[in-house]
Scaffold this motif. Structure first.
Motif, short mmCIF file in Angstrom:
data_model
loop_
_atom_site.label_atom_id
_atom_site.label_comp_id
_atom_site.label_asym_id
_atom_site.label_seq_id
_atom_site.Cartn_x
_atom_site.Cartn_y
_atom_site.Cartn_z
N THR A 71 0.01 8.67 -11.52
CA THR A 71 1.34 9.28 -11.90
C THR A 71 2.32 9.10 -10.68
N SER A 72 1.87 8.86 -9.36
CA SER A 72 2.74 8.95 -8.48
C SER A 72 3.62 7.40 -8.28
N PRO A 73 4.90 7.73 -8.13
CA PRO A 73 5.82 6.38 -8.12
C PRO A 73 5.58 5.81 -7.14
N PHE A 74 4.80 6.13 -5.89
CA PHE A 74 4.65 5.54 -4.58
C PHE A 74 3.44 4.59 -4.41
N VAL A 75 2.60 4.69 -5.79
CA VAL A 75 1.38 3.97 -5.65
C VAL A 75 1.38 2.99 -6.71
N GLU A 76 1.40 1.79 -6.11
CA GLU A 76 1.34 0.59 -7.04
C GLU A 76 0.09 0.35 -7.63
N THR A 110 -6.33 7.82 -22.64
CA THR A 110 -5.74 6.88 -21.19
C THR A 110 -4.71 7.79 -20.47
N LYS A 111 -4.94 9.08 -20.67
CA LYS A 111 -3.74 10.14 -19.92
C LYS A 111 -3.95 9.75 -18.27
N ALA A 112 -5.11 9.65 -17.78
CA ALA A 112 -5.30 9.63 -16.40
C ALA A 112 -4.79 8.02 -15.88
N THR A 113 -4.28 7.19 -16.74
CA THR A 113 -3.90 5.93 -16.30
C THR A 113 -2.44 5.69 -16.49
N LEU A 114 -1.75 7.14 -16.87
CA LEU A 114 -0.15 6.81 -17.09
C LEU A 114 0.10 5.98 -18.44
N GLY A 115 -0.87 5.93 -19.23
CA GLY A 115 -0.75 5.06 -20.43
C GLY A 115 -0.60 3.49 -20.25
N SER A 116 -1.24 3.07 -19.37
CA SER A 116 -1.30 1.87 -19.04
C SER A 116 -1.61 0.80 -20.17
N THR A 149 0.95 -1.18 0.13
CA THR A 149 0.00 0.03 0.11
C THR A 149 0.80 1.32 0.17
N PRO A 150 0.32 2.46 -0.49
CA PRO A 150 -0.76 2.64 -0.87
C PRO A 150 -0.91 1.98 -2.54
N ARG A 151 -2.16 1.59 -2.85
CA ARG A 151 -2.28 0.88 -4.32
C ARG A 151 -3.43 1.36 -4.94
N LEU A 152 -3.41 1.46 -6.06
CA LEU A 152 -4.82 1.73 -6.99
C LEU A 152 -5.22 0.44 -7.43
N GLU A 153 -6.37 0.19 -7.19
CA GLU A 153 -7.14 -1.42 -7.49
C GLU A 153 -7.75 -0.76 -8.81
N ILE A 155 -15.33 7.29 -19.35
CA ILE A 155 -14.84 5.74 -19.19
C ILE A 155 -14.20 5.25 -17.99
N LEU A 156 -13.73 6.00 -17.55
CA LEU A 156 -12.84 5.51 -16.30
C LEU A 156 -13.60 5.60 -15.01
N LEU A 157 -14.28 6.72 -15.06
CA LEU A 157 -15.12 7.15 -13.80
C LEU A 157 -16.52 7.06 -13.91
N GLY A 158 -17.13 6.94 -15.17
CA GLY A 158 -18.44 6.71 -15.36
C GLY A 158 -19.35 7.99 -15.06
#
Ligand code: PLP
Length: 366
Positions: A354-359, A35-41, A3-7, A225-228
């Motif tokens: 975009t945070s490097p701390f969030v998995e 896809t910009k809010a997903t860091l281009g996943s 944690t922290p993580r983005l599920e 799409i991402l948040l409805g």
């Protein structure tokens, strides 16, 4: 799992994409999934494409490159005007870009010629929100100049509303976009492939059965799409899922404390935040009739705290770089080490992605 993580619930993203692509497809509109809010996943991009997105849109060349590295070979539109310093990378990795400056299109043209390739250009038109775009009166001259350039092909027009000044896409500005498209077609003698009406803020207009889409055949959709949700009122869109993303973070302190701080007060760490006023007596009462405060190991380096929805029984009272401070209103506060789950709005999602701390954790089935 750390944690922290983005599920990320991929089924929900697929559902939202499929639903929007179906509804808009019936109206002649193709979905460009942003896809910009997903860091281009690449994982998320693959899901959106499989669920019916015709193409992808990205604002950052770094994200486009990571999509390519992740094996995505679909058409990707560069949706922020390319930087002059990045035209070579844009021509190499993006199929098409949104443009409003002739010098940039000239540089794209030169880069495409150097690579012996072609780059497709969509001309952005300013229709009132005052972000990117050429003023409608300047469109004909712009088109004539682009038509004379080698290596680039003008394939469309587009506009972007709502993001800067909340200007709502409606019958009037969409009709203006269609008439600009007609002017461009008249000038070049070729039919435009793309008339891109805008972003998620266009959905009220685009899904209204009383509206005619006219020439508009393309929308660039991120938040919906991402948040409805549609972004002008942040209302949930009928039939879409609003909780595809969850931020999971861990409790590191949980104690009963006085209701008010004590001592002389100066500025807090983040000066724009209101501080809680000190107790009038100026000292701790030492009483234990206070409230239970819960510290969570996630902060402004990980997320935009204002965009979080805490779980039931907890109220957000503050945040610093590394802590969220919550007040527990429940009789059974979470223990140390408990994982708390927070909903996110768009600003919180962008920061968390975009945070490097969030998995990132991809969940396939509920
Ligand atoms: C971010 C962006 C979009 C997507 O906006 P949403 O409101 O998330 O749908 C579309 N077009 C451009 C130019 C953008 O910058």
């Amino acid at each position: 799992m750390s944690t922290p993580r983005l599920e990320v619930r991929l089924d929900d993203l697929a559902h939202n994409t499929r639903t929007l692509a179906d509804r808009l497809g019936r109206r002649g509109i193709a979905v460009c999934a942003v896809t910009k809010a997903t860091l281009g996943s690449p994982t998320i991009a693959r899901v959106l494409l499989d669920a019916g997105a015709a193409t992808l849109g990205e604002s950052r060349i770094e994200n486009i490159e990571s999509l390519r590295r992740g094996g995505i070979d679909a058409e990707i539109m560069m949706i922020r005007g390319p930087m002059l310093s990045q035209v070579d990378r844009v021509v190499e990795h993006a199929s098409v870009s949104l443009n409003s400056e002739l010098v940039v299109v000239e540089a794209l043209s030169a880069a495409a010629v150097r690579r012996n390739s072609r780059h497709r250009v969509v001309l952005m038109v300013e229709l009132g929100d005052l972000r990117e775009g050429v003023m409608p009166a300047d469109v004909p001259a712009f088109v004539d100049r682009v038509a004379a350039m080698a290596g680039v092909e003008l394939v469309g027009v587009g506009t972007n509303l709502a993001c800067q000044n909340g200007v709502v896409p409606d019958r009037t500005n969409m009709a203006e976009l269609a008439s600009v498209a007609a002017i461009v077609e008249g000038r070049t003698g070729t039919k435009l492939q793309i008339v891109s009406g805008g972003n998620s803020a266009n959905l009220d207009w685009a899904l209204d059965p009383d509206q005619h889409m006219g020439a508009v055949n393309h929308l660039r959709l991120g938040e919906s799409i991402l948040l409805g949700r549609e972004p002008t009122q942040r209302r949930p869109i009928d039939g879409l899922r609003t909780d595809a993303f969850t931020l999971v973070a861990e409790v590191i302190e949980s104690k009963k404390k006085p209701r008010q701080p004590w001592g002389v007060q100066g500025q807090a760490a983040f000066t724009s935040d209101p501080i809680e006023p000190a107790a009038a007596s100026g000292s701790s009462t030492g009483e234990c009739s206070g409230v239970r405060r819960v510290l969570v190991a996630v902060g402004r380096q990980d997320v935009d705290p204002a965009g979080l929805t805490p779980p039931a029984g907890l109220r957000l009272v503050g945040a610093s770089s590394d802590h969220l401070i919550l007040e527990s209103t429940s009789l059974r506060p979470p223990p140390i080490g408990a994982e708390l789950r927070f909903g996110l709005d768009y600003a919180a999602l962008v920061r968390a992605s975009t945070s490097p701390f969030v998995e990132h954790e991809y969940v396939v089935d509920r």
